[in-house]
Design an enzyme around this catalytic site. Structure first.
Site, PDB file in Angstrom:
ATOM      1  N   PRO A 171       0.840  -1.176  -0.172  1.00  0.00           N
ATOM      2  CA  PRO A 171       0.091  -0.099   0.044  1.00  0.00           C
ATOM      3  C   PRO A 171       0.912   1.289   0.012  1.00  0.00           C
ATOM      4  O   PRO A 171       1.679   1.584   0.868  1.00  0.00           O
ATOM      5  CB  PRO A 171      -0.798  -0.028   1.336  1.00  0.00           C
ATOM      6  CG  PRO A 171      -0.320  -1.305   1.974  1.00  0.00           C
ATOM      7  CD  PRO A 171       0.604  -2.052   1.178  1.00  0.00           C
ATOM      8  N   GLU A 172       0.686   2.342  -0.897  1.00  0.00           N
ATOM      9  CA  GLU A 172       1.141   3.463  -1.089  1.00  0.00           C
ATOM     10  C   GLU A 172      -0.200   4.518  -0.788  1.00  0.00           C
ATOM     11  O   GLU A 172      -0.894   4.175  -0.494  1.00  0.00           O
ATOM     12  CB  GLU A 172       2.159   3.776  -2.278  1.00  0.00           C
ATOM     13  CG  GLU A 172       3.044   2.563  -2.445  1.00  0.00           C
ATOM     14  CD  GLU A 172       3.827   2.875  -3.903  1.00  0.00           C
ATOM     15  OE1 GLU A 172       3.896   4.058  -4.433  1.00  0.00           O
ATOM     16  OE2 GLU A 172       4.264   1.544  -4.466  1.00  0.00           O
ATOM     17  N   LYS A 201       1.547   7.232   4.229  1.00  0.00           N
ATOM     18  CA  LYS A 201       1.009   5.848   4.319  1.00  0.00           C
ATOM     19  C   LYS A 201       0.433   5.326   5.893  1.00  0.00           C
ATOM     20  O   LYS A 201       0.324   4.420   6.049  1.00  0.00           O
ATOM     21  CB  LYS A 201       2.058   4.929   3.842  1.00  0.00           C
ATOM     22  CG  LYS A 201       2.605   5.093   2.504  1.00  0.00           C
ATOM     23  CD  LYS A 201       4.147   4.463   2.168  1.00  0.00           C
ATOM     24  CE  LYS A 201       4.929   5.094   1.100  1.00  0.00           C
ATOM     25  NZ  LYS A 201       6.089   4.473   0.804  1.00  0.00           N
ATOM     26  N   ARG A 203       3.997 -10.850   6.030  1.00  0.00           N
ATOM     27  CA  ARG A 203       5.305 -10.406   6.445  1.00  0.00           C
ATOM     28  C   ARG A 203       5.644  -9.853   7.860  1.00  0.00           C
ATOM     29  O   ARG A 203       6.530  -9.858   8.173  1.00  0.00           O
ATOM     30  CB  ARG A 203       6.026  -9.816   5.191  1.00  0.00           C
ATOM     31  CG  ARG A 203       6.019 -10.831   4.101  1.00  0.00           C
ATOM     32  CD  ARG A 203       6.666  -9.992   2.838  1.00  0.00           C
ATOM     33  NE  ARG A 203       8.011  -9.675   3.081  1.00  0.00           N
ATOM     34  CZ  ARG A 203       9.022  -9.148   2.251  1.00  0.00           C
ATOM     35  NH1 ARG A 203       8.356  -8.763   0.987  1.00  0.00           N
ATOM     36  NH2 ARG A 203      10.127  -8.989   2.392  1.00  0.00           N
ATOM     37  N   ARG A 259      16.362   0.119  -4.953  1.00  0.00           N
ATOM     38  CA  ARG A 259      14.994  -0.397  -5.401  1.00  0.00           C
ATOM     39  C   ARG A 259      15.051  -0.892  -6.625  1.00  0.00           C
ATOM     40  O   ARG A 259      15.669  -0.380  -7.704  1.00  0.00           O
ATOM     41  CB  ARG A 259      13.911   0.435  -5.280  1.00  0.00           C
ATOM     42  CG  ARG A 259      13.851   1.461  -3.797  1.00  0.00           C
ATOM     43  CD  ARG A 259      13.579   0.433  -2.641  1.00  0.00           C
ATOM     44  NE  ARG A 259      13.705   1.111  -1.374  1.00  0.00           N
ATOM     45  CZ  ARG A 259      12.762   1.977  -1.032  1.00  0.00           C
ATOM     46  NH1 ARG A 259      11.556   1.987  -1.757  1.00  0.00           N
ATOM     47  NH2 ARG A 259      12.890   2.657  -0.135  1.00  0.00           N
TER      48      ARG A 259
END
Length: 275
Positions: free
Chosen positions: A2-3, A59, A112, A264
């Site tokens: 989720p951003e 976020k 996670r 990234r």
DNA sequence: CTCCGTGCCTGTGAGC
DNA sequence: TGCTCACAGGCACGGA
């Protein structure tokens, strides 16, 4: 993962269904999300309290409770908040279940276990994580002018690393950063100080339009993201570069490439986004 | 200041 | 088929 657009959708939906409802308790299957508080103390703080408001900064999700305590939730990569109008058995990755007087339940699920819960007293909010974040792109103070001023302070940085830095802009993650840079025609490895006024203008417009398109599509469900009903978003169908390595650029027809920028996986078109 | 690596976790998928 | 291993990436932290 989720951003900003995903969290925005979650918060809008949660507000509609949870505002004014009273917590009767919470149960945990694991405790990784609890930051500096025991499960017992956590439950004691929220039990019997009413949700007065739900907001988002970057976020982070913030629940404002009737006892002037604020519950901060960050979903990190695989966290989900799932709303149920009645009792439901926890699933494999459910870490916490919030119970409401009305019989509704809010399930926190996280494969996670990177997600976090924190509690703040209202008067301590000023030193909380969300208050130390930079500008939220959907807030009124995020303007071409304020954006340009932030860029001026970071001339030596790579633009991708800057856009991901929550101290300046809150809410951008890997997906929307790569998509924004493609739409602006700017290579992720470009130095901030090398951007022309025209490029800065394009970047500003692309950033806002990409995030808004993401929200209108109800988020990107490329892997884990689901809304509070468990439904997927649609923005993954509109991605132009993210995870499209080797596919044809939708603008020039050339091959999309992947390289590591700012640590990234980074997707870009070397023709449409020249160095 | 800025970058980079590591840790936190577990599922996925490529390659052998 | 079954195994190993790189990879996914948000954030904190330590070191170059």
């Amino acid at each position: 993962m989720p951003e900003l657009p995903e969290v925005e959708c979650i918060v809008r939906d949660l507000k509609e269904y949870l505002n004014g409802k009273k917590f009767t308790g919470v149960s945990f299957a694991f405790y990784n999300m609890l930051q500096g508080i025991s499960p017992e103390a956590f439950e004691k703080e929220i039990r019997g309290e009413v949700i007065r408001d739900i907001k988002r900064k970057g976020k982070y999700i913030l629940f404002f409770l009737s006892n002037d305590i604020i519950l901060e939730v960050h979903l990190r990569m695989t966290g989900r908040l799932h709303y149920y109008p009645g009792p439901v058995d926890p699933q494999k990755y459910t870490g916490a279940v919030f119970y409401f007087e009305s019989g509704d339940e809010l399930h926190y699920q996280d494969v996670r276990k990177f997600g976090t819960f924190r509690l703040y007293a209202k008067q301590m909010l000023y030193k909380s994580k969300p208050c130390l974040l930079g500008l939220d792109p959907l807030a009124e103070n995020f303007t071409l002018n304020s954006f340009s001023e932030m860029l001026k302070k970071n001339p030596g940085r790579m633009i991708k690393s800057f856009l991901l830095d929550q101290k300046y802009i809150a809410g951008m993650g890997n997906i929307y950063t790569d998509e924004t840079l493609f739409r602006a025609g700017i290579n992720p490895g470009r130095k901030v100080g090398s951007l022309s006024l025209k490029e800065i203008n394009r970047l500003f417009e692309s950033l806002l339009s990409t995030l808004k398109e993401g929200i209108n599509c109800r988020g990107t469900s490329i892997s884990d993201y689901r809304d509070i009903w468990g439904q997927e978003g649609e923005f993954q169908k509109r991605l132009k570069v993210y995870r499209r390595e080797g596919s044809n650029c939708l603008r020039c027809g050339g091959a999309i490439r992947r390289k590591v920028v700012a640590g990234r996986g980074t997707y870009y078109c070397p023709v449409c986004q020249p160095l």
